[in-house]
Write a protein that holds these residues in place. Structure first.
Motif: not given
Length: 130
Positions: A81-93
């Motif tokens: 779940e933490e990796l999913g959250i980080i991936n979404r943040r990277v995509e938004k960035y």
């Protein structure tokens, strides 16, 4: 049972179930503290327990009881779940970064248009004054 007592009991049960829902809904990613405020411990399941893999790791509340009001989350699920959250943040960035690049290009174009308009206005003022 008295209707008012029944209503009170129903509201108390609803509040309890709502709290359980909030606790389970908040268990996303790697938590640092439980809902009760205690720090989460990293623990490993003992080898004697056979209902899951021996040595399975958990994030567990210091005051954990199996009442649904404390965290005990499998390590693997929390990390996924933490990796999913980080991936979404990277995509938004990356999305924001591409928008910034587009805005910089538009800014340069607008600056060129402004300079052209300023030159045109000064030319018209010279023409009018002569």
């Amino acid at each position: 049972m008295d209707p008012s007592d029944e209503r009170r009991d129903m509201k108390a049960r609803k509040a309890h179930y709502d709290t359980l829902h909030f606790v389970t809904d908040s268990m996303q990613g790697i938590q640092e503290r439980c809902v009760c405020g205690q720090r989460l411990l990293r623990e490993r399941a003992p080898a004697e327990v056979f209902d899951y893999l021996p040595g399975k790791r958990f994030f567990t509340c210091k005051n954990y009881k199996d009442d649904g009001m404390h965290y005990r989350q499998p390590w693997v699920c929390a990390v996924e779940e933490e990796l999913g959250i980080i991936n979404r943040r990277v995509e938004k960035y990356e999305e924001h970064k591409s928008l910034v690049v587009k805005l910089e290009v538009q800014n340069k174009e607008l600056k060129a248009q402004v300079e052209m308009l300023i030159a045109r206005v000064s030319e018209l003022e010279r023409w009018r004054s002569s």
